[in-house]
Write a protein that holds these residues in place. Structure first.
Motif, short mmCIF file in Angstrom:
data_model
loop_
_atom_site.label_atom_id
_atom_site.label_comp_id
_atom_site.label_asym_id
_atom_site.label_seq_id
_atom_site.Cartn_x
_atom_site.Cartn_y
_atom_site.Cartn_z
N HIS B 82 66.86 27.14 38.41
CA HIS B 82 67.93 27.53 39.25
C HIS B 82 69.16 26.12 39.27
N PHE B 84 72.08 24.84 41.98
CA PHE B 84 72.71 24.74 43.38
C PHE B 84 73.81 24.92 43.77
N GLN B 86 75.60 23.54 45.61
CA GLN B 86 76.44 22.20 45.89
C GLN B 86 76.57 21.55 44.50
N MET B 88 74.64 19.87 41.83
CA MET B 88 74.07 18.62 41.97
C MET B 88 73.95 18.03 40.55
N CYS B 89 73.87 16.60 40.67
CA CYS B 89 73.39 15.96 39.56
C CYS B 89 72.50 14.61 39.89
N PHE B 90 72.25 13.66 38.99
CA PHE B 90 71.70 12.60 39.23
C PHE B 90 72.87 11.39 39.27
N PRO B 91 73.65 11.29 40.35
CA PRO B 91 74.99 10.76 40.20
C PRO B 91 75.10 9.39 39.50
N GLY B 92 73.92 8.51 39.57
CA GLY B 92 74.13 7.24 38.94
C GLY B 92 73.88 7.20 37.46
N LEU B 93 73.25 8.20 36.93
CA LEU B 93 73.12 8.04 35.72
C LEU B 93 73.91 8.99 34.81
N SER B 94 74.03 8.46 33.29
CA SER B 94 74.85 9.13 32.52
C SER B 94 74.53 10.61 32.43
N ASN B 98 71.30 12.60 32.45
CA ASN B 98 70.84 13.76 33.17
C ASN B 98 70.18 14.83 32.46
N ILE B 101 66.58 13.98 31.13
CA ILE B 101 65.58 13.96 31.98
C ILE B 101 65.30 15.33 32.25
N ALA B 102 66.05 16.21 32.29
CA ALA B 102 65.77 17.85 32.51
C ALA B 102 65.09 18.29 31.36
N VAL B 135 79.53 8.50 33.60
CA VAL B 135 78.71 8.62 34.75
C VAL B 135 78.68 9.92 35.45
N MET B 151 71.47 21.13 32.66
CA MET B 151 70.41 20.62 32.95
C MET B 151 69.27 21.74 33.38
#
Lengths: 340, 240
Positions: B82, B84, B86, B88-94, B98, B101-102, B135, B151
Protein backbone atom coordinates in the motif's frame (compact mmCIF):
# COMPACT_ATOMS: atom_id res chain seq x y z
CA UNK A 1 25.07 -5.55 -6.64
CA UNK A 2 24.20 -3.29 -9.55
CA UNK A 3 23.70 -0.45 -7.11
CA UNK A 4 25.87 2.49 -7.87
CA UNK A 5 27.62 3.86 -4.81
CA UNK A 6 27.41 7.61 -4.75
CA UNK A 7 30.64 9.41 -4.09
CA UNK A 8 30.80 11.89 -1.26
CA UNK A 9 33.04 14.28 0.57
CA UNK A 10 35.37 11.49 1.69
CA UNK A 11 35.44 9.86 -1.73
CA UNK A 12 33.83 6.45 -1.90
CA UNK A 13 32.46 5.19 1.43
CA UNK A 14 35.39 2.80 1.65
CA UNK A 15 37.78 5.77 1.62
CA UNK A 16 36.71 6.70 5.14
CA UNK A 17 37.47 3.19 6.33
CA UNK A 18 40.85 3.26 4.60
CA UNK A 19 41.68 6.60 6.21
CA UNK A 20 40.74 5.28 9.64
CA UNK A 21 42.83 2.15 9.26
CA UNK A 22 45.83 4.23 8.16
CA UNK A 23 45.29 6.58 11.10
CA UNK A 24 45.11 3.67 13.54
CA UNK A 25 48.29 2.20 12.05
CA UNK A 26 50.06 5.54 12.50
CA UNK A 27 48.76 5.87 16.07
CA UNK A 28 50.29 2.47 16.84
CA UNK A 29 53.73 4.12 16.62
CA UNK A 30 52.93 6.82 19.18
CA UNK A 31 54.63 4.93 22.08
CA UNK A 32 57.88 5.01 20.06
CA UNK A 33 57.82 8.81 20.27
CA UNK A 34 58.45 8.71 24.00
CA UNK A 35 54.95 9.81 25.04
CA UNK A 36 54.26 9.64 28.78
CA UNK A 37 52.53 6.59 30.30
CA UNK A 38 49.72 8.84 31.41
CA UNK A 39 48.90 9.79 27.85
CA UNK A 40 49.14 6.17 26.71
CA UNK A 41 46.74 5.16 29.52
CA UNK A 42 44.32 7.87 28.46
CA UNK A 43 44.61 6.68 24.88
CA UNK A 44 43.81 3.10 25.92
CA UNK A 45 40.72 4.31 27.78
CA UNK A 46 39.71 6.29 24.71
CA UNK A 47 40.24 3.25 22.47
CA UNK A 48 38.15 1.02 24.75
CA UNK A 49 35.39 3.62 24.60
CA UNK A 50 35.67 3.91 20.81
CA UNK A 51 34.93 0.17 20.52
CA UNK A 52 31.58 0.64 22.35
CA UNK A 53 30.93 3.81 20.37
CA UNK A 54 31.10 1.93 17.08
CA UNK A 55 28.40 -0.36 18.43
CA UNK A 56 26.37 2.63 19.58
CA UNK A 57 26.76 4.16 16.12
CA UNK A 58 24.93 1.14 14.69
CA UNK A 59 22.18 1.60 17.26
CA UNK A 60 21.87 5.38 17.30
CA UNK A 61 23.44 6.44 14.00
CA UNK A 62 21.93 3.79 11.75
CA UNK A 63 18.78 2.74 13.61
CA UNK A 64 18.00 6.00 15.42
CA UNK A 65 17.66 4.49 18.90
CA UNK A 66 19.40 6.23 21.80
CA UNK A 67 20.53 4.14 24.75
CA UNK A 68 21.53 5.67 28.07
CA UNK A 69 22.27 2.33 29.68
CA UNK A 70 25.06 1.08 27.47
CA UNK A 71 27.70 1.08 30.19
CA UNK A 72 25.71 -1.77 31.76
CA UNK A 73 26.33 -3.85 28.64
CA UNK A 74 30.03 -2.98 28.87
CA UNK A 75 29.79 -4.07 32.51
CA UNK A 76 28.41 -7.47 31.49
CA UNK A 77 31.52 -7.90 29.33
CA UNK A 78 33.90 -6.75 32.06
CA UNK A 79 32.35 -8.89 34.79
CA UNK A 80 32.16 -11.88 32.45
CA UNK A 81 35.90 -11.54 31.82
CA UNK A 82 36.69 -11.21 35.54
CA UNK A 83 34.44 -14.09 36.63
CA UNK A 84 35.61 -16.41 33.83
CA UNK A 85 39.22 -15.74 34.83
CA UNK A 86 38.52 -16.23 38.54
CA UNK A 87 36.32 -19.34 38.37
CA UNK A 88 37.44 -21.12 35.20
CA UNK A 89 40.89 -19.74 34.43
CA UNK A 90 39.60 -18.62 31.03
CA UNK A 91 41.79 -15.81 29.71
CA UNK A 92 41.38 -12.76 27.49
CA UNK A 93 40.74 -14.45 24.14
CA UNK A 94 38.38 -17.04 25.58
CA UNK A 95 36.42 -14.36 27.40
CA UNK A 96 35.93 -12.21 24.27
CA UNK A 97 33.29 -14.29 22.43
CA UNK A 98 31.53 -15.33 25.63
CA UNK A 99 31.34 -11.74 26.90
CA UNK A 100 30.19 -10.43 23.52
CA UNK A 101 27.42 -13.02 23.31
CA UNK A 102 26.27 -12.44 26.91
CA UNK A 103 26.11 -8.67 26.39
CA UNK A 104 24.22 -9.23 23.15
CA UNK A 105 21.80 -11.58 24.91
CA UNK A 106 21.17 -9.10 27.73
CA UNK A 107 20.45 -6.49 25.06
CA UNK A 108 17.86 -8.82 23.55
CA UNK A 109 16.28 -9.60 26.92
CA UNK A 110 16.07 -5.90 27.76
CA UNK A 111 15.23 -4.90 24.22
CA UNK A 112 12.11 -7.01 23.76
CA UNK A 113 9.97 -5.33 26.41
CA UNK A 114 11.69 -1.92 26.17
CA UNK A 115 11.51 -1.44 22.41
CA UNK A 116 7.75 -1.78 22.52
CA UNK A 117 7.88 1.78 23.75
CA UNK A 118 9.61 4.33 21.58
CA UNK A 119 11.58 7.55 21.73
CA UNK A 120 11.94 9.16 25.12
CA UNK A 121 10.32 6.27 26.95
CA UNK A 122 12.94 3.88 25.66
CA UNK A 123 15.75 6.24 26.67
CA UNK A 124 14.36 6.37 30.22
CA UNK A 125 14.07 2.58 30.33
CA UNK A 126 17.70 2.11 29.30
CA UNK A 127 18.72 4.64 31.94
CA UNK A 128 16.83 2.59 34.54
CA UNK A 129 18.50 -0.57 33.27
CA UNK A 130 21.90 0.98 33.96
CA UNK A 131 20.93 1.77 37.55
CA UNK A 132 19.37 -1.65 38.04
CA UNK A 133 22.54 -3.34 36.83
CA UNK A 134 24.63 -1.36 39.33
CA UNK A 135 22.28 -2.39 42.14
CA UNK A 136 22.55 -6.01 41.03
CA UNK A 137 26.35 -5.86 41.00
CA UNK A 138 26.53 -4.12 44.38
CA UNK A 139 24.30 -6.75 45.97
CA UNK A 140 25.75 -9.74 44.15
CA UNK A 141 27.78 -10.91 47.16
CA UNK A 142 30.95 -12.89 46.53
CA UNK A 143 29.89 -13.63 42.92
CA UNK A 144 30.21 -10.01 41.79
CA UNK A 145 32.39 -8.82 44.65
CA UNK A 146 29.73 -6.41 45.92
CA UNK A 147 30.50 -2.71 46.03
CA UNK A 148 34.26 -3.37 46.03
CA UNK A 149 34.09 -5.19 42.71
CA UNK A 150 36.48 -7.79 41.34
CA UNK A 151 40.19 -8.09 40.65
CA UNK A 152 41.52 -9.75 37.54
CA UNK A 153 44.84 -11.58 37.89
CA UNK A 154 45.33 -13.46 34.60
CA UNK A 155 47.92 -11.99 32.25
CA UNK A 156 46.96 -10.90 28.71
CA UNK A 157 48.91 -12.64 25.99
CA UNK A 158 48.94 -12.97 22.23
CA UNK A 159 50.04 -16.34 20.80
CA UNK A 160 51.74 -17.16 24.10
CA UNK A 161 53.63 -13.87 24.26
CA UNK A 162 52.66 -11.84 27.33
CA UNK A 163 51.36 -8.29 26.76
CA UNK A 164 52.77 -6.88 29.96
CA UNK A 165 53.79 -3.41 28.79
CA UNK A 166 51.44 -0.48 28.51
CA UNK A 167 52.50 0.08 24.90
CA UNK A 168 51.61 -3.51 24.00
CA UNK A 169 48.13 -3.21 25.51
CA UNK A 170 47.71 0.10 23.72
CA UNK A 171 48.38 -1.59 20.39
CA UNK A 172 46.00 -4.39 21.28
CA UNK A 173 43.30 -1.80 21.99
CA UNK A 174 44.00 -0.11 18.65
CA UNK A 175 43.58 -3.47 16.92
CA UNK A 176 40.09 -3.67 18.41
CA UNK A 177 39.33 -0.10 17.35
CA UNK A 178 40.24 -1.10 13.79
CA UNK A 179 38.09 -4.24 14.00
CA UNK A 180 35.17 -2.26 15.43
CA UNK A 181 35.48 0.33 12.66
CA UNK A 182 35.53 -2.42 10.01
CA UNK A 183 32.47 -4.06 11.59
CA UNK A 184 30.54 -0.78 11.80
CA UNK A 185 31.49 0.03 8.21
CA UNK A 186 30.38 -3.44 7.14
CA UNK A 187 27.00 -2.92 8.78
CA UNK A 188 26.50 0.57 7.32
CA UNK A 189 27.34 -0.52 3.79
CA UNK A 190 25.30 -3.69 3.73
CA UNK A 191 21.71 -4.60 3.05
CA UNK A 192 21.35 -4.96 6.82
CA UNK A 193 22.51 -1.36 7.32
CA UNK A 194 20.02 -0.11 4.73
CA UNK A 195 17.25 -1.95 6.57
CA UNK A 196 18.25 -0.28 9.84
CA UNK A 197 18.28 3.14 8.18
CA UNK A 198 14.81 2.47 6.80
CA UNK A 199 13.62 1.85 10.36
CA UNK A 200 15.35 5.04 11.49
CA UNK A 201 13.85 7.14 8.71
CA UNK A 202 10.24 5.96 8.78
CA UNK A 203 8.99 3.01 10.84
CA UNK A 204 5.53 2.96 9.31
CA UNK A 205 6.85 2.91 5.75
CA UNK A 206 9.48 0.32 6.68
CA UNK A 207 6.73 -1.98 7.94
CA UNK A 208 4.68 -1.44 4.79
CA UNK A 209 7.48 -2.78 2.57
CA UNK A 210 7.97 -5.92 4.63
CA UNK A 211 10.50 -4.94 7.32
CA UNK A 212 9.74 -6.24 10.81
CA UNK A 213 10.48 -3.02 12.67
CA UNK A 214 10.45 -4.52 16.17
CA UNK A 215 12.81 -7.34 15.26
CA UNK A 216 15.24 -4.96 13.57
CA UNK A 217 15.33 -2.66 16.60
CA UNK A 218 16.03 -5.51 19.02
CA UNK A 219 18.61 -6.87 16.57
CA UNK A 220 20.43 -3.52 16.38
CA UNK A 221 20.41 -3.33 20.17
CA UNK A 222 21.95 -6.82 20.32
CA UNK A 223 24.58 -5.92 17.71
CA UNK A 224 25.58 -2.88 19.73
CA UNK A 225 25.71 -5.20 22.76
CA UNK A 226 28.35 -7.36 21.04
CA UNK A 227 30.64 -4.33 20.70
CA UNK A 228 29.97 -3.40 24.34
CA UNK A 229 30.87 -6.91 25.52
CA UNK A 230 34.20 -6.82 23.70
CA UNK A 231 34.91 -3.38 25.09
CA UNK A 232 34.13 -4.65 28.61
CA UNK A 233 36.70 -7.44 28.32
CA UNK A 234 39.33 -4.93 27.19
CA UNK A 235 38.42 -2.68 30.08
CA UNK A 236 38.66 -5.46 32.68
CA UNK A 237 42.06 -6.58 31.40
CA UNK A 238 43.33 -3.00 31.26
CA UNK A 239 42.12 -1.77 34.64
CA UNK A 240 42.63 -5.10 36.42
CA UNK A 241 39.97 -4.04 38.90
CA UNK A 242 36.32 -3.39 38.11
CA UNK A 243 33.57 -2.02 40.35
CA UNK A 244 29.83 -1.39 39.91
CA UNK A 245 30.01 2.41 39.67
CA UNK A 246 32.04 2.17 36.43
CA UNK A 247 28.95 0.81 34.69
CA UNK A 248 26.25 3.05 36.13
CA UNK A 249 24.26 5.72 34.35
CA UNK A 250 26.95 8.39 34.36
CA UNK A 251 29.39 6.41 32.23
CA UNK A 252 26.47 5.62 29.93
CA UNK A 253 25.72 9.32 29.54
CA UNK A 254 29.39 9.94 28.75
CA UNK A 255 29.23 7.33 25.99
CA UNK A 256 26.17 8.99 24.47
CA UNK A 257 27.93 12.35 24.78
CA UNK A 258 31.04 11.10 22.99
CA UNK A 259 28.94 9.72 20.17
CA UNK A 260 26.96 12.93 19.75
CA UNK A 261 30.04 15.12 19.88
CA UNK A 262 31.86 12.97 17.33
CA UNK A 263 28.84 12.28 15.14
CA UNK A 264 26.86 9.05 15.13
CA UNK A 265 26.33 8.55 11.41
CA UNK A 266 29.89 8.96 10.22
CA UNK A 267 32.58 6.35 10.39
CA UNK A 268 34.98 8.94 11.78
CA UNK A 269 32.45 10.07 14.40
CA UNK A 270 32.98 7.47 17.15
CA UNK A 271 36.75 7.75 16.79
CA UNK A 272 36.72 11.54 16.97
CA UNK A 273 34.20 11.62 19.82
CA UNK A 274 36.06 9.05 21.89
CA UNK A 275 39.39 10.83 21.49
CA UNK A 276 38.05 14.36 21.97
CA UNK A 277 36.08 13.64 25.12
CA UNK A 278 38.84 11.52 26.67
CA UNK A 279 41.57 14.08 26.02
CA UNK A 280 39.72 17.40 26.48
CA UNK A 281 40.29 17.55 30.28
CA UNK A 282 43.97 16.75 29.71
CA UNK A 283 44.40 19.36 26.99
CA UNK A 284 42.72 22.11 29.00
CA UNK A 285 44.07 20.84 32.32
CA UNK A 286 40.61 20.64 33.88
CA UNK A 287 39.58 19.00 37.15
CA UNK A 288 36.67 16.51 37.08
CA UNK A 289 34.02 19.10 38.03
CA UNK A 290 35.21 21.58 35.42
CA UNK A 291 35.37 18.88 32.77
CA UNK A 292 31.77 17.87 33.48
CA UNK A 293 30.73 21.47 32.98
CA UNK A 294 32.71 21.58 29.75
CA UNK A 295 31.08 18.35 28.52
CA UNK A 296 27.66 19.84 29.23
CA UNK A 297 28.50 22.99 27.30
CA UNK A 298 29.94 20.93 24.43
CA UNK A 299 26.83 18.76 24.28
CA UNK A 300 24.51 21.76 24.11
CA UNK A 301 26.71 23.37 21.46
CA UNK A 302 26.80 20.20 19.37
CA UNK A 303 23.06 19.61 19.56
CA UNK A 304 22.31 23.21 18.58
CA UNK A 305 25.07 23.83 16.04
CA UNK A 306 26.31 20.47 14.77
CA UNK A 307 23.51 17.90 14.82
CA UNK A 308 25.78 15.47 12.93
CA UNK A 309 28.62 15.98 15.40
CA UNK A 310 32.02 17.60 14.94
CA UNK A 311 32.97 15.33 12.05
CA UNK A 312 29.60 15.90 10.36
CA UNK A 313 30.06 19.65 10.75
CA UNK A 314 33.52 19.53 9.24
CA UNK A 315 32.28 17.38 6.35
CA UNK A 316 29.46 19.80 5.69
CA UNK A 317 31.87 22.75 5.75
CA UNK A 318 34.12 20.96 3.28
CA UNK A 319 31.16 20.18 1.05
CA UNK A 320 30.11 23.84 1.07
CA UNK A 321 33.61 24.97 0.17
CA UNK A 322 33.94 22.50 -2.69
CA UNK A 323 30.34 23.09 -3.80
CA UNK A 324 31.05 26.77 -4.43
CA UNK A 325 34.15 25.86 -6.35
CA UNK A 326 32.49 23.27 -8.59
CA UNK A 327 29.08 24.99 -8.61
CA UNK A 328 27.72 21.59 -7.71
CA UNK A 329 24.03 21.09 -8.57
CA UNK A 330 21.84 21.10 -5.49
CA UNK A 331 20.56 17.79 -4.35
CA UNK A 332 23.26 15.16 -4.65
CA UNK A 333 22.58 12.84 -1.75
CA UNK A 334 24.58 14.11 1.23
CA UNK A 335 23.36 11.09 3.17
CA UNK A 336 26.20 9.09 1.73
CA UNK A 337 28.55 11.11 3.89
CA UNK A 338 26.69 9.70 6.82
CA UNK A 339 27.39 6.21 5.67
CA UNK A 340 30.98 6.99 4.86
CA UNK B 1 -12.88 -16.34 -6.52
CA UNK B 2 -11.99 -12.95 -5.03
CA UNK B 3 -8.33 -12.28 -4.20
CA UNK B 4 -9.21 -10.33 -1.06
CA UNK B 5 -12.29 -10.93 1.02
CA UNK B 6 -13.31 -8.67 3.88
CA UNK B 7 -16.13 -9.91 6.12
CA UNK B 8 -17.97 -7.95 8.78
CA UNK B 9 -14.96 -5.77 9.49
CA UNK B 10 -15.34 -3.52 12.52
CA UNK B 11 -12.92 -1.05 14.04
CA UNK B 12 -13.75 1.01 17.06
CA UNK B 13 -11.59 3.83 18.47
CA UNK B 14 -13.04 4.46 21.92
CA UNK B 15 -16.63 5.48 21.23
CA UNK B 16 -16.08 6.05 17.51
CA UNK B 17 -17.12 3.26 15.17
CA UNK B 18 -14.74 3.92 12.27
CA UNK B 19 -15.76 0.70 10.54
CA UNK B 20 -19.13 -0.76 11.31
CA UNK B 21 -19.28 -4.17 9.70
CA UNK B 22 -17.88 -3.74 6.19
CA UNK B 23 -18.03 -6.58 3.64
CA UNK B 24 -15.94 -6.13 0.52
CA UNK B 25 -14.23 -8.27 -2.09
CA UNK B 26 -11.52 -7.39 -4.57
CA UNK B 27 -11.16 -9.66 -7.57
CA UNK B 28 -7.96 -10.70 -9.32
CA UNK B 29 -6.85 -8.13 -11.88
CA UNK B 30 -9.50 -5.67 -10.77
CA UNK B 31 -9.21 -1.94 -10.06
CA UNK B 32 -11.70 -1.15 -7.32
CA UNK B 33 -12.40 2.39 -6.19
CA UNK B 34 -13.48 3.20 -2.63
CA UNK B 35 -15.06 6.58 -2.07
CA UNK B 36 -16.88 8.29 0.75
CA UNK B 37 -16.95 11.57 2.64
CA UNK B 38 -14.13 12.49 5.04
CA UNK B 39 -14.29 10.32 8.14
CA UNK B 40 -16.30 7.60 6.41
CA UNK B 41 -13.65 4.98 7.27
CA UNK B 42 -11.77 4.58 3.98
CA UNK B 43 -8.27 5.00 5.40
CA UNK B 44 -9.18 2.97 8.49
CA UNK B 45 -10.26 0.18 6.13
CA UNK B 46 -6.80 0.22 4.52
CA UNK B 47 -5.06 0.45 7.88
CA UNK B 48 -6.90 -2.58 9.22
CA UNK B 49 -6.27 -4.64 6.08
CA UNK B 50 -2.57 -3.73 6.01
CA UNK B 51 -1.98 -4.48 9.67
CA UNK B 52 -1.44 -0.96 10.99
CA UNK B 53 -4.55 -1.35 13.16
CA UNK B 54 -6.00 -4.51 14.63
CA UNK B 55 -9.71 -4.93 13.82
CA UNK B 56 -12.25 -5.00 16.63
CA UNK B 57 -14.17 -7.75 14.83
CA UNK B 58 -14.48 -9.34 11.40
CA UNK B 59 -11.97 -11.01 9.13
CA UNK B 60 -9.65 -10.37 6.20
CA UNK B 61 -8.95 -13.33 3.92
CA UNK B 62 -6.28 -13.19 1.24
CA UNK B 63 -6.12 -15.95 -1.36
CA UNK B 64 -7.83 -18.29 1.10
CA UNK B 65 -5.50 -17.42 4.00
CA UNK B 66 -6.76 -15.61 7.09
CA UNK B 67 -4.81 -12.36 7.42
CA UNK B 68 -6.82 -10.80 10.22
CA UNK B 69 -4.65 -8.90 12.69
CA UNK B 70 -1.29 -9.82 11.14
CA UNK B 71 1.45 -7.18 11.59
CA UNK B 72 2.18 -4.79 8.72
CA UNK B 73 5.40 -6.44 7.57
CA UNK B 74 3.73 -9.85 7.36
CA UNK B 75 0.85 -8.44 5.30
CA UNK B 76 3.36 -6.82 2.94
CA UNK B 77 5.33 -10.05 2.57
CA UNK B 78 2.10 -11.92 1.82
CA UNK B 79 1.63 -9.66 -1.20
CA UNK B 80 -0.61 -6.80 -0.10
CA UNK B 81 1.19 -3.51 -0.65
CA UNK B 82 0.00 0.00 0.00
CA UNK B 83 0.89 3.64 -0.36
CA UNK B 84 0.11 6.28 2.24
CA UNK B 85 -2.10 9.33 2.09
CA UNK B 86 0.82 11.49 3.28
CA UNK B 87 3.29 10.49 0.49
CA UNK B 88 5.93 8.89 2.70
CA UNK B 89 9.57 8.19 1.99
CA UNK B 90 12.83 7.61 3.86
CA UNK B 91 13.63 11.33 3.75
CA UNK B 92 17.36 11.27 4.47
CA UNK B 93 18.19 8.61 1.88
CA UNK B 94 18.57 8.93 -1.88
CA UNK B 95 15.71 8.10 -4.23
CA UNK B 96 17.58 5.04 -5.45
CA UNK B 97 18.29 3.83 -1.93
CA UNK B 98 14.63 4.27 -0.99
CA UNK B 99 13.59 1.92 -3.78
CA UNK B 100 16.54 -0.41 -3.23
CA UNK B 101 15.51 -0.99 0.38
CA UNK B 102 11.97 -1.70 -0.75
CA UNK B 103 13.21 -4.35 -3.21
CA UNK B 104 15.02 -6.21 -0.44
CA UNK B 105 12.11 -7.43 1.68
CA UNK B 106 9.58 -8.93 -0.69
CA UNK B 107 10.09 -12.48 0.56
CA UNK B 108 10.99 -13.74 -2.95
CA UNK B 109 7.46 -13.85 -4.26
CA UNK B 110 6.96 -13.97 -8.03
CA UNK B 111 10.68 -14.46 -8.58
CA UNK B 112 10.28 -15.47 -12.22
CA UNK B 113 7.60 -13.27 -13.70
CA UNK B 114 7.78 -9.94 -11.91
CA UNK B 115 8.30 -7.16 -14.44
CA UNK B 116 10.54 -4.94 -12.30
CA UNK B 117 13.36 -6.69 -10.48
CA UNK B 118 15.87 -3.89 -9.95
CA UNK B 119 15.38 -0.45 -8.38
CA UNK B 120 16.50 1.15 -11.64
CA UNK B 121 13.73 -0.60 -13.60
CA UNK B 122 11.16 0.65 -11.07
CA UNK B 123 12.48 4.20 -11.28
CA UNK B 124 12.30 3.97 -15.06
CA UNK B 125 8.69 2.77 -14.84
CA UNK B 126 7.53 5.69 -12.68
CA UNK B 127 9.81 8.14 -14.50
CA UNK B 128 12.04 9.10 -11.58
CA UNK B 129 15.35 7.87 -13.01
CA UNK B 130 16.75 11.40 -13.49
CA UNK B 131 16.35 11.97 -9.75
CA UNK B 132 17.88 8.69 -8.60
CA UNK B 133 20.74 10.30 -6.65
CA UNK B 134 18.68 13.11 -5.14
CA UNK B 135 17.78 13.07 -1.46
CA UNK B 136 14.17 11.95 -1.19
CA UNK B 137 13.03 14.29 1.60
CA UNK B 138 12.96 17.60 -0.27
CA UNK B 139 11.44 16.20 -3.49
CA UNK B 140 8.35 17.92 -4.86
CA UNK B 141 5.08 16.32 -3.86
CA UNK B 142 4.36 14.79 -7.25
CA UNK B 143 7.73 13.04 -7.29
CA UNK B 144 7.17 11.76 -3.77
CA UNK B 145 3.88 10.20 -4.90
CA UNK B 146 5.69 8.42 -7.74
CA UNK B 147 8.46 7.33 -5.36
CA UNK B 148 5.82 5.90 -3.02
CA UNK B 149 4.36 3.95 -5.94
CA UNK B 150 7.79 2.66 -6.99
CA UNK B 151 8.53 1.54 -3.42
CA UNK B 152 5.18 -0.19 -3.03
CA UNK B 153 5.76 -2.01 -6.34
CA UNK B 154 9.28 -2.96 -5.25
CA UNK B 155 7.75 -5.04 -2.47
CA UNK B 156 6.13 -7.18 -5.25
CA UNK B 157 2.48 -6.94 -4.30
CA UNK B 158 -0.32 -8.92 -5.90
CA UNK B 159 -2.75 -6.35 -4.52
CA UNK B 160 -1.91 -2.69 -4.15
CA UNK B 161 -3.91 -0.36 -1.93
CA UNK B 162 -3.49 3.28 -2.95
CA UNK B 163 -4.64 5.84 -0.38
CA UNK B 164 -5.48 9.09 -2.19
CA UNK B 165 -2.70 8.78 -4.76
CA UNK B 166 -3.93 11.88 -6.58
CA UNK B 167 -4.10 14.20 -3.55
CA UNK B 168 -1.88 17.23 -4.02
CA UNK B 169 -1.14 16.48 -7.68
CA UNK B 170 -1.95 18.77 -10.59
CA UNK B 171 -4.04 17.53 -13.52
CA UNK B 172 -1.05 16.50 -15.59
CA UNK B 173 0.54 14.57 -12.75
CA UNK B 174 -2.79 12.91 -11.93
CA UNK B 175 -3.19 11.79 -15.54
CA UNK B 176 0.35 10.38 -15.57
CA UNK B 177 -0.30 8.52 -12.34
CA UNK B 178 -3.57 7.10 -13.68
CA UNK B 179 -1.67 5.90 -16.75
CA UNK B 180 0.74 3.96 -14.53
CA UNK B 181 -1.95 2.49 -12.29
CA UNK B 182 -3.94 1.27 -15.30
CA UNK B 183 -0.97 -0.86 -16.35
CA UNK B 184 -0.86 -2.75 -13.05
CA UNK B 185 -3.63 -5.34 -13.59
CA UNK B 186 -1.83 -6.40 -16.78
CA UNK B 187 1.20 -7.18 -14.61
CA UNK B 188 -0.83 -9.35 -12.23
CA UNK B 189 -1.46 -6.67 -9.64
CA UNK B 190 -4.99 -5.93 -8.44
CA UNK B 191 -5.58 -2.40 -7.24
CA UNK B 192 -7.86 -0.81 -4.67
CA UNK B 193 -7.79 2.96 -4.72
CA UNK B 194 -9.24 5.63 -2.43
CA UNK B 195 -9.60 9.12 -3.81
CA UNK B 196 -11.88 12.14 -3.79
CA UNK B 197 -11.03 13.07 -7.36
CA UNK B 198 -14.05 11.78 -9.29
CA UNK B 199 -12.41 12.40 -12.66
CA UNK B 200 -9.54 10.13 -11.61
CA UNK B 201 -11.88 7.53 -10.14
CA UNK B 202 -14.07 7.40 -13.24
CA UNK B 203 -10.98 7.03 -15.42
CA UNK B 204 -9.45 4.29 -13.27
CA UNK B 205 -12.18 2.22 -11.68
CA UNK B 206 -14.78 0.07 -13.46
CA UNK B 207 -16.20 -0.75 -10.02
CA UNK B 208 -16.85 1.53 -7.08
CA UNK B 209 -17.72 0.95 -3.42
CA UNK B 210 -19.05 3.78 -1.24
CA UNK B 211 -18.52 4.06 2.50
CA UNK B 212 -20.47 6.32 4.86
CA UNK B 213 -19.98 6.37 8.64
CA UNK B 214 -18.10 3.09 8.50
CA UNK B 215 -20.81 1.27 6.52
CA UNK B 216 -20.80 0.27 2.87
CA UNK B 217 -23.82 1.87 1.22
CA UNK B 218 -23.16 0.98 -2.41
CA UNK B 219 -20.97 -1.37 -4.44
CA UNK B 220 -21.13 -1.99 -8.18
CA UNK B 221 -20.27 -0.66 -11.65
CA UNK B 222 -19.04 2.92 -11.34
CA UNK B 223 -21.75 4.53 -13.47
CA UNK B 224 -24.54 2.75 -11.59
CA UNK B 225 -23.08 3.59 -8.18
CA UNK B 226 -22.68 7.24 -9.07
CA UNK B 227 -26.31 7.37 -10.18
CA UNK B 228 -27.56 5.72 -6.97
CA UNK B 229 -29.74 8.25 -5.12
CA UNK B 230 -28.41 7.01 -1.76
CA UNK B 231 -24.87 7.82 -2.87
CA UNK B 232 -25.84 11.19 -4.27
CA UNK B 233 -27.57 11.97 -1.01
CA UNK B 234 -24.83 11.12 1.51
CA UNK B 235 -21.68 11.62 -0.45
CA UNK B 236 -22.29 14.18 -3.11
CA UNK B 237 -24.88 16.26 -1.31
CA UNK B 238 -27.73 15.35 -3.60
CA UNK B 239 -26.35 16.19 -7.03
CA UNK B 240 -23.47 15.32 -9.24
Amino acid sequence: MMFHETTNVLGRPSAALGAILVLVAVLAFVPEAGVSSRIISLAITAAINVVVLYGLSVLFGQTGILSLGHAALVGVGAYTAAILARDFGIGFWGALPIAAVLSGLLAIVVGFPSLRVSGHHFVILTFALGQLFTIFLTNGGAFTGGATGLDLQLPTSVLGLPLDSLAAFYRLSLLFVALAAVAAWGVANSRYGRTLRAVRENEKLAGSIGISVGRQKVGAFAVSGLFAGVSGVLMAYFLRHIAPNQFASFPSIYLALMLMIGGARLLFGPLAGGILVSFLPEIFNLDPVESRILYGVCLIAVILLLPQGVVGGLAELWQRLTATRHANPAAVAPHTISEA
Amino acid sequence: MPALRIDGLRKQFGGVKALNGVDLTIGEGEILGVVGPNGSGKTTLFNVVTGLHKPTAGSVTWGGTDMTGLPAHAVSRAGIGHTFQQAMCFPGLSVLENVLIATEHHGNRRAGDYPWTTPVELLDFVGLSPLRDAVAGPLPFGSLRLLGLAMALAARPALLLLDEPGAGLNDKETAALAGLVKQLPGQGISVCVIDHDMTLMRALCPRLAVLDFGTKIADGPTAAVLADPKVLEVYLGGEL
